[in-house]
Write a protein that holds these residues in place. Structure first.
Motif, PDB file in Angstrom:
ATOM      1  N   ILE A  53     -55.229 107.630  77.823  1.00  0.00           N
ATOM      2  CA  ILE A  53     -55.612 108.754  76.962  1.00  0.00           C
ATOM      3  C   ILE A  53     -56.192 108.125  75.702  1.00  0.00           C
ATOM      4  O   ILE A  53     -55.496 107.390  74.989  1.00  0.00           O
ATOM      5  CB  ILE A  53     -54.419 109.665  76.633  1.00  0.00           C
ATOM      6  CG1 ILE A  53     -53.797 110.233  77.909  1.00  0.00           C
ATOM      7  CG2 ILE A  53     -54.852 110.798  75.691  1.00  0.00           C
ATOM      8  CD1 ILE A  53     -52.535 111.046  77.678  1.00  0.00           C
ATOM      9  N   GLU A  87     -58.486 112.232  78.540  1.00  0.00           N
ATOM     10  CA  GLU A  87     -57.872 111.586  79.688  1.00  0.00           C
ATOM     11  C   GLU A  87     -58.938 111.010  80.609  1.00  0.00           C
ATOM     12  O   GLU A  87     -59.963 111.638  80.863  1.00  0.00           O
ATOM     13  CB  GLU A  87     -57.007 112.580  80.465  1.00  0.00           C
ATOM     14  CG  GLU A  87     -55.782 113.058  79.687  1.00  0.00           C
ATOM     15  CD  GLU A  87     -54.842 113.880  80.549  1.00  0.00           C
ATOM     16  OE1 GLU A  87     -54.888 113.719  81.797  1.00  0.00           O
ATOM     17  OE2 GLU A  87     -54.085 114.680  80.002  1.00  0.00           O
ATOM     18  N   ASN A 138     -58.325 108.898  72.194  1.00  0.00           N
ATOM     19  CA  ASN A 138     -58.732 110.014  71.309  1.00  0.00           C
ATOM     20  C   ASN A 138     -58.471 111.352  71.982  1.00  0.00           C
ATOM     21  O   ASN A 138     -59.291 112.274  71.919  1.00  0.00           O
ATOM     22  CB  ASN A 138     -60.204 109.883  70.909  1.00  0.00           C
ATOM     23  CG  ASN A 138     -60.406 108.912  69.755  1.00  0.00           C
ATOM     24  OD1 ASN A 138     -59.492 108.178  69.377  1.00  0.00           O
ATOM     25  ND2 ASN A 138     -61.610 108.894  69.199  1.00  0.00           N
ATOM     26  N   GLU A 139     -57.330 111.430  72.665  1.00  0.00           N
ATOM     27  CA  GLU A 139     -56.856 112.640  73.363  1.00  0.00           C
ATOM     28  C   GLU A 139     -57.711 113.021  74.559  1.00  0.00           C
ATOM     29  O   GLU A 139     -57.566 114.118  75.108  1.00  0.00           O
ATOM     30  CB  GLU A 139     -56.741 113.834  72.385  1.00  0.00           C
ATOM     31  CG  GLU A 139     -55.845 113.556  71.187  1.00  0.00           C
ATOM     32  CD  GLU A 139     -54.478 112.981  71.581  1.00  0.00           C
ATOM     33  OE1 GLU A 139     -53.874 113.479  72.539  1.00  0.00           O
ATOM     34  OE2 GLU A 139     -54.029 112.008  70.936  1.00  0.00           O
TER      35      GLU A 139
END
Length: 256
Positions: A18, A23, A20-21
């Protein structure tokens, strides 16, 4: 000890991350000097341009930008405010999609992060273990220097040379010094693709290794080597990259 499952696609180890957020997957790549992100998925990261060398079946100059990745998580490891290269890596993603159509290739985890750990590679269980506890029944200890990238001695065509040990290399690369070696067998109508009858790492023997003869001068400016090798010698057995003690520890193969 941290366990990281990976998917093996076209000889490349893809670990779930993951970043920078977002996936997706990073390649686990000891042949990359610095962790890089695929700019197609990180338009929010900006930075100043720099020249780099990238290589797969050949070595080419490429441009990248230097930026900061806010967060990166894989397994139980979390990194923040990481300096990264921002590159066009869609050529990698598109190649991977031939085997994994839904892949989201976010980048490559480079040696700048990997060298902080002792790394066990197990292609049989498709698992990477960081800082493992291990006890191989029979093993080889190969000196491994760190010269911008990990370097080991490899015997190719009865020559013992320094090679980059690159987990991101699915095919061996040979420098131009191998161009007219009569022990190499031309493998296709493309003259630079050859078969190496025998490759040795310590007492481990690997037969009929496909290799590409290429201009690797861009690598040689950073690391004094004659080639690059990875998946073809790492996948047959478990191996440990011990950066602290400057050694590659390999299980002995049946062939010797």
């Amino acid at each position: 000890m941290f366990k990281i499952p990976f998917k093996l696609v076209a000889g490349i180890m893809l670990i779930p991350v993951i970043a920078n957020e977002k996936e997706g997957f990073f390649a686990f790549d000891t042949g990359a000097m610095q962790t890089a992100v695929n700019k197609a998925h990180f338009q929010e990261i900006q930075g100043e341009c720099t020249d780099i060398a990238k290589y797969s079946e050949g070595v080419k100059k490429a441009s990248a930008a230097e930026g900061i990745l806010n967060t990166l998580r894989f397994s139980d490891v979390e990194c923040s405010k990481m300096p990264v290269l921002i590159m066009d890596l869609m050529y990698v993603e598109n190649a991977l999609k031939a085997e994994m159509p839904d892949v989201k290739f976010l980048g490559t985890l480079g040696i700048d992060v990997i060298r902080d750990y002792t790394v066990l590679l197990d292609y049989n269980t498709t698992e990477i273990i960081l800082d493992p506890e291990y006890d191989f029944e029979s093993q080889l200890m190969i000196p491994m220097r760190y010269v911008n990238l990990p370097v080991i001695e490899v015997e190719v065509a009865n020559r013992t040379c320094d090679f980059v040990l690159d987990t991101g290399a699915n095919t061996c690369l040979l420098g131009k010094s191998f161009q007219n070696d009569t022990q190499l067998i031309q493998a296709s109508q493309t003259s630079n693709i050859v078969t190496v009858p025998v490759v040795r790492v310590g007492d481990n023997k690997y037969e009929n290794i496909t290799a590409v003869i290429s201009d690797i001068s861009a690598i040689q400016k950073k690391v004094p080597v004659e080639g690059v090798i990875g998946y073809q010698i790492l996948s047959p057995q478990r191996s440990v990259l011990d950066f602290k003690n400057h050694q590659l520890i390999m299980e002995k193969t049946q062939k010797s």
